[in-house]
Structure formats: C-alpha cells, structure tokens
Motif scaffolding. Structure first.
Motif, PDB file in Angstrom:
ATOM      1  N   LEU A   1       0.861  -1.172   0.000  1.00  0.00           N
ATOM      2  CA  LEU A   1       0.000   0.000   0.000  1.00  0.00           C
ATOM      3  C   LEU A   1       0.904   1.230   0.000  1.00  0.00           C
ATOM      4  N   ASN A   2       0.713   2.060  -1.002  1.00  0.00           N
ATOM      5  CA  ASN A   2       1.627   3.177  -1.207  1.00  0.00           C
ATOM      6  C   ASN A   2       1.098   4.447  -0.552  1.00  0.00           C
ATOM      7  N   GLY A   3       1.735   4.808   0.551  1.00  0.00           N
ATOM      8  CA  GLY A   3       1.399   6.067   1.218  1.00  0.00           C
ATOM      9  C   GLY A   3       2.640   6.927   1.326  1.00  0.00           C
ATOM     10  N   ALA A   4       3.587   6.679   0.412  1.00  0.00           N
ATOM     11  CA  ALA A   4       4.887   7.362   0.492  1.00  0.00           C
ATOM     12  C   ALA A   4       4.734   8.852   0.206  1.00  0.00           C
ATOM     13  N   GLU A   5       3.986   9.162  -0.826  1.00  0.00           N
ATOM     14  CA  GLU A   5       3.743  10.546  -1.245  1.00  0.00           C
ATOM     15  C   GLU A   5       5.048  11.357  -1.264  1.00  0.00           C
ATOM     16  N   CYS A   6       5.912  11.010  -2.235  1.00  0.00           N
ATOM     17  CA  CYS A   6       7.257  11.595  -2.255  1.00  0.00           C
ATOM     18  C   CYS A   6       7.322  12.945  -2.940  1.00  0.00           C
ATOM     19  N   GLU A   7       6.347  13.256  -3.762  1.00  0.00           N
ATOM     20  CA  GLU A   7       6.394  14.540  -4.491  1.00  0.00           C
ATOM     21  C   GLU A   7       6.244  15.715  -3.536  1.00  0.00           C
ATOM     22  N   PRO A   8       7.040  16.763  -3.751  1.00  0.00           N
ATOM     23  CA  PRO A   8       6.871  17.958  -2.931  1.00  0.00           C
ATOM     24  C   PRO A   8       5.452  18.529  -3.060  1.00  0.00           C
ATOM     25  N   TYR A   9       5.052  19.312  -2.081  1.00  0.00           N
ATOM     26  CA  TYR A   9       3.783  20.049  -2.032  1.00  0.00           C
ATOM     27  C   TYR A   9       2.545  19.177  -1.750  1.00  0.00           C
ATOM     28  N   ILE A  10       2.537  17.918  -2.264  1.00  0.00           N
ATOM     29  CA  ILE A  10       1.304  17.134  -2.171  1.00  0.00           C
ATOM     30  C   ILE A  10       1.139  16.544  -0.774  1.00  0.00           C
ATOM     31  N   THR A  11      -0.059  16.678  -0.209  1.00  0.00           N
ATOM     32  CA  THR A  11      -0.300  16.131   1.128  1.00  0.00           C
ATOM     33  C   THR A  11      -1.642  15.406   1.212  1.00  0.00           C
ATOM     34  N   CYS A  12      -2.262  15.106   0.060  1.00  0.00           N
ATOM     35  CA  CYS A  12      -3.613  14.524   0.126  1.00  0.00           C
ATOM     36  C   CYS A  12      -3.590  13.130   0.759  1.00  0.00           C
ATOM     37  N   ASP A  13      -2.585  12.320   0.450  1.00  0.00           N
ATOM     38  CA  ASP A  13      -2.520  10.984   1.050  1.00  0.00           C
ATOM     39  C   ASP A  13      -2.174  11.082   2.538  1.00  0.00           C
ATOM     40  N   ASP A  14      -1.292  12.023   2.858  1.00  0.00           N
ATOM     41  CA  ASP A  14      -0.916  12.270   4.255  1.00  0.00           C
ATOM     42  C   ASP A  14      -2.175  12.544   5.083  1.00  0.00           C
TER      43      ASP A  14
ATOM     44  N   ALA B   1      -6.327  13.901 -10.184  1.00  0.00           N
ATOM     45  CA  ALA B   1      -5.867  15.188  -9.647  1.00  0.00           C
ATOM     46  C   ALA B   1      -5.614  15.110  -8.151  1.00  0.00           C
ATOM     47  N   ASN B   2      -4.386  14.764  -7.766  1.00  0.00           N
ATOM     48  CA  ASN B   2      -4.069  14.700  -6.343  1.00  0.00           C
ATOM     49  C   ASN B   2      -3.726  16.067  -5.769  1.00  0.00           C
ATOM     50  N   CYS B   3      -3.317  16.980  -6.654  1.00  0.00           N
ATOM     51  CA  CYS B   3      -2.838  18.271  -6.158  1.00  0.00           C
ATOM     52  C   CYS B   3      -2.972  19.319  -7.251  1.00  0.00           C
ATOM     53  N   ILE B   4      -3.340  20.521  -6.835  1.00  0.00           N
ATOM     54  CA  ILE B   4      -3.320  21.645  -7.775  1.00  0.00           C
ATOM     55  C   ILE B   4      -2.400  22.703  -7.174  1.00  0.00           C
ATOM     56  N   ILE B   5      -1.353  23.030  -7.886  1.00  0.00           N
ATOM     57  CA  ILE B   5      -0.444  24.068  -7.416  1.00  0.00           C
ATOM     58  C   ILE B   5      -0.680  25.309  -8.274  1.00  0.00           C
ATOM     59  N   ALA B   6      -1.066  26.403  -7.603  1.00  0.00           N
ATOM     60  CA  ALA B   6      -1.133  27.671  -8.317  1.00  0.00           C
ATOM     61  C   ALA B   6       0.310  28.132  -8.474  1.00  0.00           C
ATOM     62  N   SER B   7       0.773  28.201  -9.704  1.00  0.00           N
ATOM     63  CA  SER B   7       2.189  28.523  -9.895  1.00  0.00           C
ATOM     64  C   SER B   7       2.365  30.017 -10.072  1.00  0.00           C
ATOM     65  N   SER B   8       3.556  30.465  -9.747  1.00  0.00           N
ATOM     66  CA  SER B   8       3.891  31.875  -9.954  1.00  0.00           C
ATOM     67  C   SER B   8       5.365  31.934 -10.297  1.00  0.00           C
ATOM     68  N   ASP B   9       5.782  33.062 -10.836  1.00  0.00           N
ATOM     69  CA  ASP B   9       7.202  33.209 -11.196  1.00  0.00           C
ATOM     70  C   ASP B   9       8.096  33.119  -9.975  1.00  0.00           C
ATOM     71  N   LYS B  10       7.524  33.489  -8.818  1.00  0.00           N
ATOM     72  CA  LYS B  10       8.330  33.438  -7.601  1.00  0.00           C
ATOM     73  C   LYS B  10       8.554  31.982  -7.161  1.00  0.00           C
ATOM     74  N   LEU B  11       7.503  31.182  -7.252  1.00  0.00           N
ATOM     75  CA  LEU B  11       7.623  29.777  -6.845  1.00  0.00           C
ATOM     76  C   LEU B  11       8.491  28.988  -7.815  1.00  0.00           C
ATOM     77  N   PHE B  12       8.242  29.197  -9.090  1.00  0.00           N
ATOM     78  CA  PHE B  12       8.967  28.439 -10.114  1.00  0.00           C
ATOM     79  C   PHE B  12       9.599  29.420 -11.096  1.00  0.00           C
ATOM     80  N   PRO B  13      10.752  29.960 -10.716  1.00  0.00           N
ATOM     81  CA  PRO B  13      11.358  30.982 -11.570  1.00  0.00           C
ATOM     82  C   PRO B  13      11.750  30.412 -12.936  1.00  0.00           C
ATOM     83  N   THR B  14      11.863  31.314 -13.869  1.00  0.00           N
ATOM     84  CA  THR B  14      12.246  30.940 -15.232  1.00  0.00           C
ATOM     85  C   THR B  14      13.588  30.221 -15.204  1.00  0.00           C
ATOM     86  N   ALA B  15      13.660  29.117 -15.920  1.00  0.00           N
ATOM     87  CA  ALA B  15      14.904  28.347 -15.952  1.00  0.00           C
ATOM     88  C   ALA B  15      15.982  29.143 -16.677  1.00  0.00           C
TER      89      ALA B  15
END
Lengths: 557, 344
Positions: free
Chosen positions: A162-175, A349-363
């Motif tokens: 049973l997978n409750g690892a939830e390794c991706e950042p930001y997501i906490t729905c399984d937690d 859809a486990n997670c919806i992240i509202a993105s912004s330039d501050k959170l995810f700056p241009t590469a």
C-alpha cells in the motif's frame, strides 16, 4: 525491525508540505457547475448514458464502462445535465475531450446506494464488478481501473504493497487521508488482500509524515489486522514510485516492461484502498477525491472535492494570490501544466499548485553537458542520463534504446540536479515519442505493403483464373469437336529444370517474407494499456509542442 | 514560469559554482607554492587567466555563441590555473600565453567548446609547451632557503617579462631541475639512490617545498571529496596504482627505485589525482570506468616517470587515457534497475 532495501539515487527537493497539512481536510463548496470528462482512466472512454436536460442524482452512473479495460463515470452531485460535448480537460495538450457538464441543483441528493455490511459474503467476481461499476481507479496518478489489478493468477501474489509514500513535494492529500481515515483505508486493504490472495500487507509511508504513520499504526492495532505492517521508509524522491517502493519494502526490482504481479507483488495507493472500501461498504461510487490546493494561495488546504469541480473555483476557496501564472496538476517534479484554469478536477488530480514566477522561476539557459554524472548519481532506474541525452539530442534513437531509454520513468530527478540546466526529461520524452512514431510508421508501411502485395496477387489470381476458364472453355469446345485422344501423362514438374528453379526461388521468397514478418517493432507491439495511454499522452504533448513551436515562429518576424 | 513541462523546480547548483569550488580547492596548494617559491606563480596564474578569458571570448565571438553565460562558467579559468601550475613559475610570459591560448582555442573550442573536448585542455597546453620549448620548461625555481641568491619579486617580474636577471646572477643559481628530473638524471649517472636522496633538494618524502605543495593539493582534493564535487574513484585508483606499481619496483630493487610516497608527493601526482584526471568532460562517466581510467593513468605515469624521456608522466598519461574514454564508457555500462542477475 524489518530490513529495508535501497534504490539507487534519488533527490531531496524541498518538500513544501507543511503549508497544506496543518489543517484538516475541508469539504469543498458545491461549485457552480461540474465538468466531468468521460475518459479519466486508463483504457477506453466511458460511453455517456444520459441525455442533455436529464435530471441526475448524486452517484448516478452517467458513463458506462466500454470494453474490457474501462471504468464507469458518475454524477458527482444531483442536478441537470447541461451539455455533453468536447471540452478542454486536465491534460497538458489542451486537446478537447468528451465531457458531461452538470449544473448542480444544490441538494446534493444521493441515489439509492447498494450497501454491503459484510463483503466476505460477496464473490470475488461480484466485488470486482462492483468496483468497476463504482469507477474505482488508481488514485496515485496512474488511474488504472482497480478491478483489473485485483486478479491473482494461480495465487502467486505474496505481498500487497500500500503506497502512502507521497514523495512529491507540495502534495499532502494521502498524508491527510491517512491521518483522518486510516481505519477505512485498512478495511479496503483487507478486501484487496482477499481478492489477491496475498499473505501480507506492507504499507510504506515516508518518514516525513510521523502523524500519518502513527494514525495508520494505531488503526492496524485497533482493527486487529494480522500480517499488516506500517513501515516508515526514508524520505527520498521518487521513493513513492511503485517500483521504488516495492524495492524498498521487499528488495524486489521490477524491471521495465515486467508486471510486479509476476514477481509476487501488487501495489495500490492508499487513496484507492479507501475509495474501494467506500464503494463496496457504502456503495458510493468515486465521485470525489482529496485534492491538495497549494502554491500561490493564501490558505493552502486539502479538500474533499467533487470530480468535475472547475479548478479555478476550487483554488478560489484557498484564496488565490495575484501573480498566479497557471495551475500545475500534480507535484513540481512530475506534474503537468493545465491548458486552462477552468478544467474540471479529475480522478488523477491529487494536487493543484497555483504557480507563480516566484515559486517556479524561469529556468536559466542551458549550458552544454559537462558529463559530471550528477544525473546518473540520482537516477532511480540506474540509467546513464548523460548518454541518453547525447543520443537523444543527436537523434541516434537506436543507441538511446540500447542504453535503456524505455526504462526511464521520467521522474525528473536528472533535470532537477543538472548544473547545466538541461531539460533532460524533455529530451527523453522527445526520443520516446520519435521512436513510437517511427515504429508506428513502420507498422503502417508494412500494412500498406502487405495490402499492395495482396492486391497484386489477387489480380494475378484473377487473371490466371480467367485464362484457365478460357482454356477450359476452349478445350471443352475442342473436345466436343474432335474425337477422344489418348491422354498424355503429365510430365513430372520436378524433372523440368526450369520448374525446380522456380520452386527454389519461390521458397526463398517465402522464407524471406517469413523472416521479415518475424521482425516486429518491439516498442509498439503488444503494448499494455498503460503504455498505450502513455503513448497517447506523449502524442498529445507533441501536438502541443508543435503548436507552441508554430506560435513561436509565427511570433518572430 | 519555468517552462511548460515538469520538473518545474531545479536544484540551485550551476556549472559556474562547481568550477568555482574547484578553483577554491586549488588555493591551499597555491598558498604553499608562494610560501616556498615566492610570488612568481601568481604572475603566471594571472597571465594565464587573462589569456584564457580573452581567447575564450574571441572563440565564442567567432562561433556566434553568447559570451556572458560561457565566460561566467569559470571553466576557462580552471584550465588556465591548471596549466599555470604545471609549468615553471619563472617561465617567460609568452610561454604561459602560448600554452593557454593553444589549450583554449585548439584543444577546447575547435573540438566544440565546453563539454565536447576529448582531451584535457590544460594537459594539451602542457604537452605542446614541453615538446616545443623543452629548455624553458625545465627551469624550476629553487625553493626558498635553498637558493644561493634569493630572487626578489621585482627580480622575478623582470625575468618573466624581460628575460633579465640581476647583475652577476646566472639562471642556474636560482633555478633547478625538478626533484623527479634530478632523480632520473642522477640514476642515469649511476649515482646511488641513497646518495641522491641526501642531496639538499630532497625533504622528508620528496622534494623540499614541492612535497608541501603536493600536500596542499591533497588538502584541496579532500575538500572536493567532502563537497562531493568529485567521486573517490579516480583519486583512489590513480594513487593506488601509482603506489602499488612504484611499491613493487621499490621492493624488487630498492637501490634504483624510490619509495611510493616519493611518487605521490612529486611532480603533478596530487594535482593530477584530484584536479586533472577528475575533469568530468575528459574522464569516463561510469564508476567502473573511472577506476579503469585512473588505474591506467597511474600505471602510465609511473612508467613514463621511471622509463620515459620526460621529467613527469602525468600529462601524457592523462592524454593517453583520454583517448580510451569512449571505449571505457561503452564497456563499463552498469546494469539498470531490475535487470541485474541477483534478486532477493
């Protein structure tokens, strides 16, 4: 203490989970409308069974599963069907798909549900059928119809993971689900174990979720579950990948293209176990799921949200902040950018992240690869990403395949660590899609050639038959005219040297044809439905890339 | 927005920072260098740095590549420093300039620039210089305290730029062959090894001064290991092989072959083990490949030092092993996840 195994590599991106896991799961407000896609799962799309204008109750089936691998879709609340048409869906390609638009009547009235106090009285076939009819699919993101995974051929499966690892950042729905509804998850797991004839249940949870671990452990004790163990696994991305978690818990490495069930393990997400339980015990179809809303919002939070809730309406409940550039469905490592903010929440859809330039700056612009092998150091599939990059860039796809391109799980760890900012995963997606396209092309060409050859042979045959008929006619005419003559024995064809040669040539041609037929494009033959879905996904992405590229070139004078 | 496709986040580590850390790791060695030999080395380093940046900019311009991201990647500076540290500090200015210019233009940019050069540029620069100007490459400064007449900083400057020494001072009085070179020459003259090592230029392990510079580079190397900027494979395999080979010869014939530690702390062994062979662009990428590559370099270094015609073997050993890198990589591809023979 259980010995845990390690998988190679992995990264430790900032987890960013505490923003959204401090408050309990909230019930999302009833939205103004629901956009429910009929294709939310791996397999064939569900067929609509309602009509525009029809009044439906919550939990009423609105799409029936079509074919062997499919799943049902239900009305998430009571209301009126406003439209059945092509709409943008939660897919990065932006390609429209068939959706049912439902206008809620505000009553949220359930249809009569078929509850079951004791699932052990039901046959396994019945259980599977109920799951399929309830639209239960893998909620970890793969959305594979769960009934299809709950078979056990010759009782070979020993372990249910049973997978409750939830390794991706930001997501906490399984937690949050594990903290609040541990008992029901375990009930679901018991049912799954029975269907699989599995001996043990191992529940893997990353050790950055102590509350979830504690809740699950006490639920195991409270429920008196035997041979069921909650195991804290080290926090490392992508430790929540099914293959990685199976490796950590059991030591088994499931190679690409191999089913874990062949090695005695089956794996389900904790959310799936919960939904399966609700479906059987209470007859509730999958009409809602836990969604983490986080990122550029003032109140990050987990919601129990109805399937089909427009994402912008859900994010608004968390207070979307200015500067939001778009929504990412999933986490920042493997998530996908939504083509529109109005698309409906889907089962994946486990997670919806509202993105912004501050959170995810241009590469930053990419520099050349300096072969530092940080990517190889972190690759959980133990590939040599720097070589794959080199071959993909050079379009040397055969070589890329030799270096196990198709073992890449696209977790993004390589791109994450690359000091030259090379979007490595993009190169692999490109190479994979090119190979698929090429092999599909080869298949089409083969088919065309076969068609052509068949046509040629048919024309040849018809001609021959015509002449034969003609000859027979003539012969008959002649026979009628002339008296009977003694029949001359037909010459042995083998004695004729020309004939022998002909025969040899023909056998050689046949042999060559057989050999050609034996060579099959290995990556597009005998695909699992999951692979096919992946291919479709990637195809769609390519279409999107082409579109973007076109836009770019258009923009430039 | 970082892009349309995942991953949307990246670790904030850049090529520029990696190279900067490697440059920083060279500083202890350089500081000890200055302590023993005076500030002449700083002049070579500066000259090489300026040349490298100018040539890099020029080559980028010719190829219409953007200047800023590449000039800021610090890779040209690293090549310049490694080359400057490999040639005598008192070498005339044009020697440094020619070597650096060749390293950057021919052996780096003509092969495609950063990431594409098959050979270590600094070592190519060194090879060109030692073949073209062998005499200039053998006048090493005598360490502080050993020279009959110590050269002041202005004297060193004057010699580097004008080729003039103070009145009455001959070049021989202020320079010497390297301890490795002296050892080889003296052994050829049939001097007993014991007597050679009693010459004033030798210290505890190897040459006075140079053994401490090597220790400085060792410290820098440990910093790189601790920072995980290099893996242990190359230094361990190189130093290990050098130790074992020289140890074997030393055991078999102690009167003609010096002890392994002498080899470790002489010439460019430490610099090579941690800074030159570990250049990711020109070394193998697989762990096993790194071991093979560095072991080969260790063996070749020993052979060239002991039986070859050049004072040190590091550069040629590196270049010879660079040739083998694609083959080594192809041969040593590790098994991928799930495809290993052993499963529990």
């Amino acid at each position: 203490m259980r010995t845990l195994y390690k998988f190679h590599g992995g990264v430790h991106p900032p987890t960013n989970k505490t923003q959204s896991n401090l408050t309990p799961i909230a019930q999302a407000a009833l939205p103004s409308k629901l956009l429910i896609p009929l294709h939310q799962h791996v397999g064939s799309s569900a067929k609509p069974v309602v009509e525009v204008g029809e009044y439906v109750l919550k939990g009423q089936r609105i799409g029936r599963p079509e074919g062997h691998l499919s799943s049902a879709v239900h009305a998430s609340t009571s209301g009126t069907i406003a439209a059945i048409d092509m709409q943008r869906v939660a897919h990065p390609s932006g390609i429209p798909d068939l959706c049912i638009t439902l206008i809620p009547d505000g009553l949220d009235e359930w249809i009569a549900l078929d509850t079951c106090d004791d699932w052990t009285t039901l046959s396994h076939t019945d259980l599977r059928h109920r799951l399929r009819e309830a639209g239960v699919v893998g909620l970890g993101g793969a959305v594979f119809p769960s009934d299809m995974k709950l078979y056990s051929h010759k009782h070979k499966i020993k372990t249910l993971v049973l997978n409750g690892a939830e390794c991706e950042p930001y997501i906490t729905c399984d937690d949050m689900l594990m903290r609040e509804r541990a008992g029901e998850i375990l009930q679901g797991a018991e049912m799954m174990r029975a269907l699989l004839y599995a001996e043990e249940v191992l529940i893997g949870i990353e050790d950055n979720k102590p509350e979830a671990i504690a809740a699950m452990k006490s639920a195991v004790v409270a429920g008196n579950h035997q041979r069921m163990e909650v195991i804290a696994v080290p926090t490392v991305y992508p430790g929540g990948g099914a293959k990685q978690l199976i490796r950590v818990l059991t030591g088994i490495e499931v190679a690409a293209g191999v089913r874990s069930t062949n090695m005695g393990v089956q794996c389900f997400n904790v959310g799936t176990a919960y939904s399966a339980w609700r479906a059987i015990r209470f007859g509730e179809p999958l009409v809602s799921r836990i969604v983490t809303v986080t990122g550029n919002v003032s109140r990050p939070q987990n919601y129990d949200a109805l399937i089909g809730t427009p994402m912008d309406e859900l994010v608004a409940q968390s207070g979307q902040l200015p500067g939001t550039t778009g929504y990412i469905m999933g986490g920042p490592m493997m998530g996908v950018l939504m083509p529109s903010r109005q698309v409906g929440v889907i089962k994946a859809a486990n997670c919806i992240i509202a993105s912004s330039d501050k959170l995810f700056p241009t590469a930053k612009p990419a520099l050349p690869c300096i072969r530092c092998t940080r990517c190889a150091d972190v690759c959980p599939s133990e590939l040599q990403p720097q070589e794959l990059y080199w071959f993909s860039k050079a379009k040397n796809f055969d070589k890329a395949e030799d270096y196990h391109l198709f073992d890449c799980i696209e977790c993004g760890a390589c791109s994450y660590v690359c000091p030259s900012n090379i979007p490595l995963v993009q190169y692999y997606r490109f190479a994979k899609s090119e190979i698929w396209a090429r092999e599909a092309g080869k298949k089409a060409a083969d088919a065309a050639r076969e068609r052509h050859e068949y046509r040629e042979s048919r024309i040849e045959r018809e001609k021959r038959e015509k002449t034969e008929k003609l000859a027979a006619k003539e012969k008959a005419a002649q026979a009628a005219k002339t008296p009977l003559q003694p029949v001359v024995a037909a010459a042995n064809p083998d004695a004729d040297p020309e004939n022998t040669m002909q025969l040899k040539i023909q056998t050689a041609i046949d042999r060559a044809k057989e050999q050609a037929a034996a060579i099959k494009p290995k990556n597009v033959e005998q695909l699992t439905p999951q692979q096919q879905a992946e291919i479709n996904d990637i195809e769609a992405r390519r279409a999107r890339i082409r579109e973007l590229a076109k836009d770019n070139t258009d923009a430039q004078p | 927005m970082s892009g349309f496709f995942s991953p949307f986040i990246t670790k904030p580590v850049s090529v520029s920072q990696i190279m900067l850390h490697v440059l920083l790791a060279l500083i202890p060695g350089i500081a000890i260098y200055v302590w023993f030999y005076g500030p002449a080395i700083l002049i070579s380093l500066t000259l090489a740095s300026i040349t490298a940046l100018v040539i890099e900019a020029l080559m980028l311009k010719i190829q219409n590549k953007p200047l800023a991201p590449y000039l800021k990647d610090n890779s040209a500076l690293l090549t310049a420093w490694l080359l400057a540290l490999s040639i005598p500090p008192l070498a005339p200015w044009w020697l440094v300039v020619v070597g650096t210019a060749f390293a950057i233009s021919i052996s780096k940019h003509l092969y495609g620039g950063l990431g594409n050069n098959p050979f270590n540029p600094a070592m190519i620069g060194y090879a060109v210089l030692i073949i073209s100007f062998p005499s200039h490459m053998t006048h090493w400064l005598t360490p502080h305290g050993l020279a009959e007449i110590p050269l002041s900083f202005p004297d060193q400057l004057n010699y580097i730029f004008h080729g003039m020494l103070p009145d009455g001072v001959r070049l021989d009085a202020v320079t010497m062959a390297t301890p490795l070179d002296t050892l080889k020459t003296q052994l050829h003259l049939n001097t007993q090894l014991k007597d050679i090592l009693e010459m004033p230029i030798y210290g505890r392990m190897a040459g006075i001064g140079s053994e401490w510079v090597a220790t400085g580079f060792l410290l820098g190397g440990i910093y790189l290991l601790a920072k995980r900027l290099i893996s242990w494979h190359i230094p361990a395999a190189f130093l290990g092989t050098l130790f074992i080979t020289s140890g074997l010869f030393h055991l078999l014939d102690p009167s003609h072959h010096v002890a392994p530690l002498f080899h470790w702390f002489s010439g460019a062994a430490m610099l090579g083990a941690f800074f030159i062979l570990t250049d990711p662009v020109t070394s193998p990428t697989t762990p096993r490949g790194k071991l093979i590559f560095a072991a080969g370099a260790g063996l070749l270094t020993y052979l060239i030092r002991s039986f070859g015609g050049f004072p040190d073997g590091m550069a040629f050993a590196t270049l010879l092993m660079n040739i083998c890198v694609p083959l080594i990589d192809a041969w040593t591809q590790p098994k991928v996840f799930g495809k290993k023979e052993k499963q529990p």
